[in-house]
Structures are given as C-alpha cells and as structure tokens.
Design an enzyme around this catalytic site. Structure first.
Site, PDB file in Angstrom:
ATOM      1  N   GLY A  31       0.811  -1.213   0.000  1.00 34.59           N
ATOM      2  CA  GLY A  31       0.000   0.000   0.000  1.00 34.59           C
ATOM      3  C   GLY A  31       0.842   1.260   0.000  1.00 34.59           C
ATOM      4  N   ASN A  32       0.200   2.381   0.371  1.00 34.40           N
ATOM      5  CA  ASN A  32       0.824   3.711   0.258  1.00 34.40           C
ATOM      6  C   ASN A  32       1.343   3.870  -1.174  1.00 34.40           C
ATOM      7  OD1 ASN A  32       1.619   6.243   1.130  1.00 34.40           O
ATOM      8  ND2 ASN A  32       3.640   5.525   1.765  1.00 34.40           N
ATOM      9  N   HIS A  34       2.212   4.624  -5.077  1.00 30.71           N
ATOM     10  CA  HIS A  34       2.745   5.747  -5.849  1.00 30.71           C
ATOM     11  C   HIS A  34       2.811   5.307  -7.312  1.00 30.71           C
ATOM     12  CE1 HIS A  34       6.445   3.443  -5.812  1.00 30.71           C
ATOM     13  NE2 HIS A  34       6.440   3.447  -4.490  1.00 30.71           N
ATOM     14  N   HIS A  37       4.014   1.814  -8.266  1.00 30.80           N
ATOM     15  CA  HIS A  37       3.057   0.705  -8.136  1.00 30.80           C
ATOM     16  C   HIS A  37       2.105   0.681  -9.338  1.00 30.80           C
ATOM     17  CE1 HIS A  37       3.970   1.336  -3.719  1.00 30.80           C
ATOM     18  NE2 HIS A  37       4.169   0.055  -3.852  1.00 30.80           N
ATOM     19  N   LYS A 151      13.395  -2.316  -8.638  1.00 31.59           N
ATOM     20  CA  LYS A 151      14.055  -1.594  -7.540  1.00 31.59           C
ATOM     21  C   LYS A 151      14.426  -2.562  -6.424  1.00 31.59           C
ATOM     22  CE  LYS A 151      12.372   0.293  -4.191  1.00 31.59           C
ATOM     23  NZ  LYS A 151      12.390   0.602  -2.801  1.00 31.59           N
ATOM     24  N   GLN A 155      14.817  -8.983  -3.936  1.00 32.80           N
ATOM     25  CA  GLN A 155      13.492  -9.549  -3.647  1.00 32.80           C
ATOM     26  C   GLN A 155      12.944 -10.320  -4.845  1.00 32.80           C
ATOM     27  OE1 GLN A 155      10.135  -7.555  -1.452  1.00 32.80           O
ATOM     28  NE2 GLN A 155       9.442  -7.057  -3.498  1.00 32.80           N
ATOM     29  N   SER A 187       9.775   5.072  -4.080  1.00 31.58           N
ATOM     30  CA  SER A 187       9.593   4.142  -2.964  1.00 31.58           C
ATOM     31  C   SER A 187       8.621   4.778  -1.983  1.00 31.58           C
ATOM     32  CB  SER A 187      10.938   3.894  -2.270  1.00 31.58           C
ATOM     33  OG  SER A 187      10.723   3.339  -0.985  1.00 31.58           O
TER      34      SER A 187
HETATM   35  O1  PAF Z   1       7.789  -5.097  -2.212  1.00 30.78           O
HETATM   36  C1  PAF Z   1       6.862  -5.069  -1.375  1.00 30.78           C
HETATM   37  O2  PAF Z   1       6.082  -4.112  -1.298  1.00 30.78           O
HETATM   38  C2  PAF Z   1       6.726  -6.225  -0.394  1.00 30.78           C
HETATM   39  O3  PAF Z   1       7.969  -6.734  -0.028  1.00 30.78           O
HETATM   40  C3  PAF Z   1       5.805  -7.331  -0.920  1.00 30.78           C
HETATM   41  C4  PAF Z   1       6.374  -7.992  -2.167  1.00 30.78           C
HETATM   42  C5  PAF Z   1       4.435  -6.759  -1.216  1.00 30.78           C
HETATM   43  C6  PAF Z   1       5.653  -8.425   0.151  1.00 30.78           C
HETATM   44  O4  PAF Z   1       5.097  -7.912   1.311  1.00 30.78           O
END
Ligand code: PAF
Length: 281
Positions: A31-32, A34, A37, A151, A155, A187
């Site tokens: 969430g939050n 920008h 996303h 970014k 992950q 971010s």
């Molecule tokens: O990148 C993120 O915002 C988080 O690490 C994710 C992938 C939603 C997992 O909580």
C-alpha cells in the site's frame, strides 16, 4: 473494482473468473501506492484480463525497531488509485487472514543463500518474511502472472527462485524501476525524507551510474570503483550500507569481465533506508 478482505470471498471470485477462461495477474504491495506501483499494475494489465492488487503491511518482513507500526496506511486513497487503473479487485486482508495460525505458529519459507546476503545481511529475517507472504498470496490468488519491481532486485530474484524451486505455476515479471525526474527510485519510504534530504537522495543512483561508466572504461578496478561509489554516497551525506557488483542472476561475486552484472547499493538517509541497482549487460 471489488474490495475484498477475506480469502474465501477472493477464492470464490477467482474461481468465477477462471471458469470464464480469464487470466489473472497479481500485484502484491504494502500500500501507500505511488506511480511506481501503478506502473506494475499497467504491466500486469498487459498480461492478464483481471488484475488483483493486494495491500498488506506484512509484519513478518519487519525487524525489531523497524517501521511496521508507523508504515503509512492509506487504504482509501490507494483504492481510488487502483480503481482508476482498471484493477479488477483489491485484496486487503487482515493479519488473521494471512496468518490464520497466528504469527508464532506460522509456517515460514526461507530461500537459502539468496535471503542472507546484501539486504538480507543488513535486515536478518526480512526476506523470509517476504518469501512467506508472497507464497501465501500466490497460493491464495493462483495467478498466471505476478509482477514485482526491479528496484527490489534481490526480492524479485528470491521470488523467482522460490517459484522455480516449489513449482508454483505463476510467471514472474519484473517491471523496470520507476524513477523521479532526478533519478531517485520511487519508494513508499521516500516520504520519510525531509525536503533537504530529498535533494541529496539522488546521489545513490548517480553513484551507481558513475560506477557503471567507470567499469565500461576499465574492467580491472571494480573494487576501487565500488569504493569510489561509497565515497560518492557518503559525500552526499548518506550513510552507505553496501555497494556491490554481483552476477545479475545469482548475486554471486563476479570476476572481471563477467556479464550481466548488477550494481547494487543501499544507504541510510535520515529516517529512510534507500536501495537501488543498475543492470550492466
Ligand atoms: O515489495 C513489497 O512491497 C513487499 O515486499 C511485498 C512484495 C508486497 C511483500 O510484502
């Protein structure tokens, strides 16, 4: 746009979509939202008729003393942004839906090796929390594709490894890093920066660009170039955590001439922790 909070209603809706032969894409977020996303959502829409965006501030990926409690929660505004992007469903579960046995009893997923280096060394346990929640979301939504941002380079590699190793039938897509006009990677945590810190934050990406340019001039001084990038970051008033050149697929240390490389950096600036990377093909 549907707005769901329970796994059962999500599964019922998704079963209906599947029976109509519609493809589903998952965009997991905390969430939050920008522009970055929204770019993930737009990429997802190119690959599936129905996009499910999850918003869940995942407690298991925050370490002690990190910003779990204060992480900005802006659900109503986020929902409006997703509606405007044509998202099929917002899935915003509570902790009891994501971790039905409670956090102490929850099954944890760990991608060995990759989860313990770079950001994983600075934030022990962080990537176990990420892998765990992403696998739960993939199992709940069962999407054909799931979209993550470049970014968070480490992950997305961890999620790719997890999906391959556990035979999760989802394609993982990585969207290019979304940047402000001065190069700063977008971010949710950038909003922790004061106005003065914000003017210094682009130094992180600038240092990576200088590093990449130096490498194209000479392959032999990678260590000196990384040290130079650290100094560049420090001179701008950031506190570097690491600057590294690694193999882009495995994050293993790379020897001179190796390609493709990924240059990765992390630094602290005031309340914010900034990360960025640059692919060197
Ligand atoms: O990148 C993120 O915002 C988080 O690490 C994710 C992938 C939603 C997992 O909580």
């Amino acid at each position: 746009m549907l707005h769901m909070t329970r796994v059962a209603e999500l599964r019922e809706d998704l079963a209906g979509l599947r029976s109509r032969g519609l493809r589903v894409a998952l965009v997991p977020t905390m969430g939050n939202l920008h522009e970055g996303h929204l770019e993930l959502v737009r990429l997802a829409r190119q690959h599936a008729e129905c996009v499910v965006c999850s918003i869940f501030v995942n407690p298991t990926q925050f370490g002690p003393g990190e910003d779990y409690a204060s992480y900005p929660r802006t659900l109503a505004r986020d929902a409006e942004m997703l509606r405007a992007e044509g998202v099929h469903a917002l899935f915003a579960p509570g902790v009891e839906q994501m971790y039905p046995l409670g956090l102490a009893q929850a099954t944890e997923v760990r991608v060995q090796g990759l989860a313990d280096i770079l950001c994983g060394a600075v934030r022990p346990g962080h990537f176990n929390g990420v892998a765990t929640v992403v696998l739960r979301l993939l199992n709940m939504v069962m999407p054909q594709v799931a979209v993550f941002g470049q970014k968070d380079y480490q992950q997305q590699l961890i999620i790719r490894r997890l999906v391959a190793d556990l035979n999760v039938p989802a394609e993982i897509l990585t969207a290019p890093t979304s940047r402000e006009s001065d190069g700063l990677a977008r971010s949710s945590r950038n909003q922790y920066l004061t106005a003065e810190e914000r003017t210094r934050a682009p130094a992180l990406y600038a240092a990576l660009q200088t590093l990449a340019a130096g490498l194209s001039a000479s392959e032999d001084n990678a260590a000196a170039l990384c040290a130079g990038a650290r100094q560049h970051i420090q001179a701008a008033g950031l506190i570097p955590e690491y600057v590294e050149l690694r193999d882009a697929a495995t994050l293993a240390p790379a020897s001179p001439g190796h390609r493709p490389l990924i240059a990765l950096a992390a630094a602290r600036l005031g309340r914010a922790r900034l990360i960025d990377n640059l692919l060197i093909a």
